[in-house]
Scaffold this motif. Structure first.
Motif, PDB file in Angstrom:
ATOM      1  N   ALA A 185       0.895  -0.833  -0.238  1.00  0.00           N
ATOM      2  CA  ALA A 185       0.077  -0.017  -0.154  1.00  0.00           C
ATOM      3  C   ALA A 185       0.686   1.433   0.295  1.00  0.00           C
ATOM      4  O   ALA A 185       0.293   2.337  -0.449  1.00  0.00           O
ATOM      5  N   LEU A 186       1.813   0.984   0.110  1.00  0.00           N
ATOM      6  CA  LEU A 186       3.437   2.580   0.118  1.00  0.00           C
ATOM      7  C   LEU A 186       2.295   3.435   1.049  1.00  0.00           C
ATOM      8  O   LEU A 186       3.012   4.760   1.353  1.00  0.00           O
ATOM      9  N   THR A 187       2.736   2.872   2.032  1.00  0.00           N
ATOM     10  CA  THR A 187       2.046   3.876   3.775  1.00  0.00           C
ATOM     11  C   THR A 187       2.759   3.812   4.384  1.00  0.00           C
ATOM     12  O   THR A 187       2.385   4.482   5.998  1.00  0.00           O
ATOM     13  N   GLY A 188       3.879   3.030   4.537  1.00  0.00           N
ATOM     14  CA  GLY A 188       5.147   3.158   5.899  1.00  0.00           C
ATOM     15  C   GLY A 188       4.392   2.270   6.513  1.00  0.00           C
ATOM     16  O   GLY A 188       3.664   1.403   6.367  1.00  0.00           O
ATOM     17  N   VAL A 189       6.449   1.759   7.022  1.00  0.00           N
ATOM     18  CA  VAL A 189       6.282   0.136   7.673  1.00  0.00           C
ATOM     19  C   VAL A 189       5.293   0.406   9.167  1.00  0.00           C
ATOM     20  O   VAL A 189       5.594   1.975   9.500  1.00  0.00           O
ATOM     21  N   ASN A 190       4.863  -0.570   9.233  1.00  0.00           N
ATOM     22  CA  ASN A 190       4.117   0.383  10.747  1.00  0.00           C
ATOM     23  C   ASN A 190       5.156  -0.494  12.478  1.00  0.00           C
ATOM     24  O   ASN A 190       5.446  -0.981  12.503  1.00  0.00           O
ATOM     25  N   ILE A 191       5.662   0.576  12.513  1.00  0.00           N
ATOM     26  CA  ILE A 191       6.916   0.903  12.848  1.00  0.00           C
ATOM     27  C   ILE A 191       6.758   0.090  14.488  1.00  0.00           C
ATOM     28  O   ILE A 191       7.465   0.149  15.464  1.00  0.00           O
ATOM     29  N   ALA A 192       5.454   1.297  15.123  1.00  0.00           N
ATOM     30  CA  ALA A 192       5.334   0.693  15.869  1.00  0.00           C
ATOM     31  C   ALA A 192       5.397  -0.584  16.500  1.00  0.00           C
ATOM     32  O   ALA A 192       5.551  -0.945  17.425  1.00  0.00           O
ATOM     33  N   GLU A 193       4.193  -1.030  15.939  1.00  0.00           N
ATOM     34  CA  GLU A 193       3.892  -2.547  16.039  1.00  0.00           C
ATOM     35  C   GLU A 193       5.117  -3.324  15.816  1.00  0.00           C
ATOM     36  O   GLU A 193       5.543  -4.448  16.586  1.00  0.00           O
ATOM     37  N   THR A 194       6.190  -3.326  15.305  1.00  0.00           N
ATOM     38  CA  THR A 194       7.326  -4.055  14.422  1.00  0.00           C
ATOM     39  C   THR A 194       8.138  -4.154  16.095  1.00  0.00           C
ATOM     40  O   THR A 194       8.914  -5.143  16.100  1.00  0.00           O
ATOM     41  N   VAL A 195       8.157  -2.363  16.439  1.00  0.00           N
ATOM     42  CA  VAL A 195       9.620  -2.226  17.462  1.00  0.00           C
ATOM     43  C   VAL A 195       8.700  -3.015  18.609  1.00  0.00           C
ATOM     44  O   VAL A 195       9.700  -4.052  19.278  1.00  0.00           O
ATOM     45  N   ALA A 196       7.523  -3.229  18.705  1.00  0.00           N
ATOM     46  CA  ALA A 196       6.848  -3.615  20.522  1.00  0.00           C
ATOM     47  C   ALA A 196       7.083  -4.567  19.741  1.00  0.00           C
ATOM     48  O   ALA A 196       7.492  -5.719  21.153  1.00  0.00           O
ATOM     49  N   LEU A 197       7.286  -5.394  19.031  1.00  0.00           N
ATOM     50  CA  LEU A 197       7.306  -7.387  19.016  1.00  0.00           C
ATOM     51  C   LEU A 197       9.258  -7.212  19.247  1.00  0.00           C
ATOM     52  O   LEU A 197       9.134  -8.130  19.904  1.00  0.00           O
ATOM     53  N   ALA A 198       9.739  -6.661  18.876  1.00  0.00           N
ATOM     54  CA  ALA A 198      11.441  -6.343  18.642  1.00  0.00           C
ATOM     55  C   ALA A 198      12.042  -6.491  19.980  1.00  0.00           C
ATOM     56  O   ALA A 198      12.214  -7.676  20.586  1.00  0.00           O
ATOM     57  N   LYS A 199      11.130  -5.584  20.853  1.00  0.00           N
ATOM     58  CA  LYS A 199      11.773  -5.353  22.338  1.00  0.00           C
ATOM     59  C   LYS A 199      10.567  -6.694  23.076  1.00  0.00           C
ATOM     60  O   LYS A 199      11.674  -6.550  24.361  1.00  0.00           O
ATOM     61  N   GLY A 200       9.800  -7.794  22.397  1.00  0.00           N
ATOM     62  CA  GLY A 200       9.677  -8.567  23.523  1.00  0.00           C
ATOM     63  C   GLY A 200      10.925 -10.564  23.001  1.00  0.00           C
ATOM     64  O   GLY A 200       9.962 -10.933  23.874  1.00  0.00           O
ATOM     65  N   LEU A 201      11.185  -9.608  21.802  1.00  0.00           N
ATOM     66  CA  LEU A 201      11.511 -10.565  21.934  1.00  0.00           C
ATOM     67  C   LEU A 201      13.496 -10.778  21.671  1.00  0.00           C
ATOM     68  O   LEU A 201      14.368  -9.659  22.255  1.00  0.00           O
ATOM     69  N   SER A 202      14.523 -11.624  22.142  1.00  0.00           N
ATOM     70  CA  SER A 202      15.704 -11.664  21.727  1.00  0.00           C
ATOM     71  C   SER A 202      16.522 -12.283  20.863  1.00  0.00           C
ATOM     72  O   SER A 202      17.575 -12.149  20.540  1.00  0.00           O
ATOM     73  N   ILE A 203      15.726 -12.443  19.561  1.00  0.00           N
ATOM     74  CA  ILE A 203      15.791 -12.569  17.925  1.00  0.00           C
ATOM     75  C   ILE A 203      15.996 -11.656  17.575  1.00  0.00           C
ATOM     76  O   ILE A 203      15.169 -10.706  17.875  1.00  0.00           O
ATOM     77  N   PRO A 204      15.956 -11.738  16.416  1.00  0.00           N
ATOM     78  CA  PRO A 204      15.864  -9.928  15.040  1.00  0.00           C
ATOM     79  C   PRO A 204      14.503 -10.319  14.492  1.00  0.00           C
ATOM     80  O   PRO A 204      13.679 -11.543  14.482  1.00  0.00           O
ATOM     81  N   VAL A 205      14.161  -8.904  14.887  1.00  0.00           N
ATOM     82  CA  VAL A 205      12.988  -9.161  13.661  1.00  0.00           C
ATOM     83  C   VAL A 205      13.577  -7.596  12.645  1.00  0.00           C
ATOM     84  O   VAL A 205      13.930  -7.075  12.450  1.00  0.00           O
ATOM     85  N   LYS A 217      17.969   0.389  16.340  1.00  0.00           N
ATOM     86  CA  LYS A 217      18.874  -0.117  17.895  1.00  0.00           C
ATOM     87  C   LYS A 217      17.451  -0.132  19.062  1.00  0.00           C
ATOM     88  O   LYS A 217      17.897  -0.978  19.920  1.00  0.00           O
ATOM     89  N   ASP A 218      15.989  -0.270  18.505  1.00  0.00           N
ATOM     90  CA  ASP A 218      15.479  -1.376  19.341  1.00  0.00           C
ATOM     91  C   ASP A 218      14.642  -2.427  18.555  1.00  0.00           C
ATOM     92  O   ASP A 218      13.783  -3.393  19.430  1.00  0.00           O
TER      93      ASP A 218
END
Length: 241
Positions: A173-193, A213-214
Motif C-alpha cells: 500500500a506504500l503507506t509506511g512501515v508499522n514501526i510501532a508494532e514492529t518495535v513492540a514485537l522486537a522489544k519483546g524478543l531476543s532474536i532479530p526482527v 537500536k530497538d
C-alpha cells in the motif's frame, strides 16, 4: 541492518499484491530470473522470495522458477511460501537458499519448527503475518485468534533465527512501515526482527533505520523499488550490509 528487495511469485511472474489480496496482483516482470539479476547488478546482497501460490496451496508451486533464481544469481536468498515440512526446508537449503521462512506450519504444526531449527540452526526463520495484530495463515486467507507477540515468543523458544513481521494491511500500500508494532514485537524478543509491509519512500526506510537500536534488523522492500518510489542506489547506501 539488511535491506531485502522482494520477489513475490504468482503463476511464474513477479507480482506485488495489495494488502495480501491475490486478486489485486500487479505484474512487474514476466521474467523473475531477470529481475533477480537486476537486483544483483544494483548492488543488493540479499533477496526475499515468496511463492504466493505455494503459500495458499501448501506446497511449492513456483519451485522451478525459484531454483532458476538460485542457480543464476549470487544473492543470498531468503525463501518463504509453501514450505511446510522439515524435508521441504532441507530441499531448499540443499539448492542454494540461504534461509528458509516457515509461516503457516509454525502455527499448525509447531513441532516442525522445532525440528527444522534443530537440524538447521541459524537458517530457519519464521514469518509472522498479522492483520490487526493477529496472526494470519494460508497465504493470508485465514486470520487466527493468536496474537503476534505470543506466537513470536513460542517460535523464538523453538529456535527460530529471526522473525519476519508483516503488517498485511500495509503490504503493497506504500503507506509506511508499522514501526510501532514492529518495535513492540522486537522489544519483546531476543532474536532479530525484520520489518515488512508498507515501504513507500526513502523516508520510510529512514524511519526503519532509526529503529535499529530497538531490535529491527532489516526491512523488506517490494513495490517501492518496482515503481521507482525508492532509488536502489540511495537505499543500499542507507543499508550497507
Amino acid at each position: 541492518m539488511i535491506l531485502f528487495p522482494a520477489i513475490d511469485l504468482k503463476d511464474g511472474k513477479v507480482v506485488r499484491l495489495l494488502r495480501g489480496d491475490l486478486d489485486q496482483a500487479t505484474v512487474f516482470n514476466d521474467e523473475p530470473v531477470e529481475q533477480a539479476l537486476k537486483f544483483e547488478r544494483q548492488g543488493f546482497t540479499w533477496l526475499h522470495v515468496v511463492d504466493l501460490n505455494g503459500a495458499v496451496q501448501g506446497r511449492s508451486v513456483n519451485g522451478g522458477t525459484i531454483e532458476a533464481i538460485a542457480w543464476s544469481a549470487e544473492l543470498k536468498i531468503q525463501l518463504g511460501g509453501g514450505v511446510r515440512t522439515v524435508a521441504d526446508v532441507h530441499y531448499w537449503l540443499d539448492r542454494g537458499v540461504e534461509r528458509v521462512v516457515l509461516g503457516t506450519v509454525a502455527v499448525t504444526e509447531p513441532d516442525v519448527v522445532v525440528e527444522a531449527c534443530k537440524q538447521f540452526p541459524d537458517r530457519v526463520a519464521v514469518g509472522i503475518d498479522a492483520r490487526g495484530g493477529f496472526v494470519a495463515t494460508d497465504g493470508w486467507t485465514v486470520t487466527t485468534d493468536i496474537r503476534a507477540l505470543d506466537h513470536a515468543k513460542r517460535v523464538q523458544d523453538a529456535g527460530a533465527a529471526a522473525i519476519i513481521y508483516t503488517d498485511i494491511d500495509r503490504d503493497g500500500a506504500l503507506t509506511g512501515v508499522n514501526i510501532a508494532e514492529t518495535v513492540a514485537l522486537a522489544k519483546g524478543l531476543s532474536i532479530p526482527v525484520i520489518a515488512s509491509g508498507g515501504v513507500g519512500s526513502m523516508q520510510d526506510l529512514l524511519a526503519v533505520r532509526a529503529a535499529e537500536k530497538d531490535g529491527i534488523a532489516g526491512v523488506i522492500c517490494g513495490r517501492a523499488l518496482y515503481d521507482g518510489s525508492v532509488d536502489p542506489v540511495e537505499a543500499i547506501a542507507l543499508f550497507p550490509s
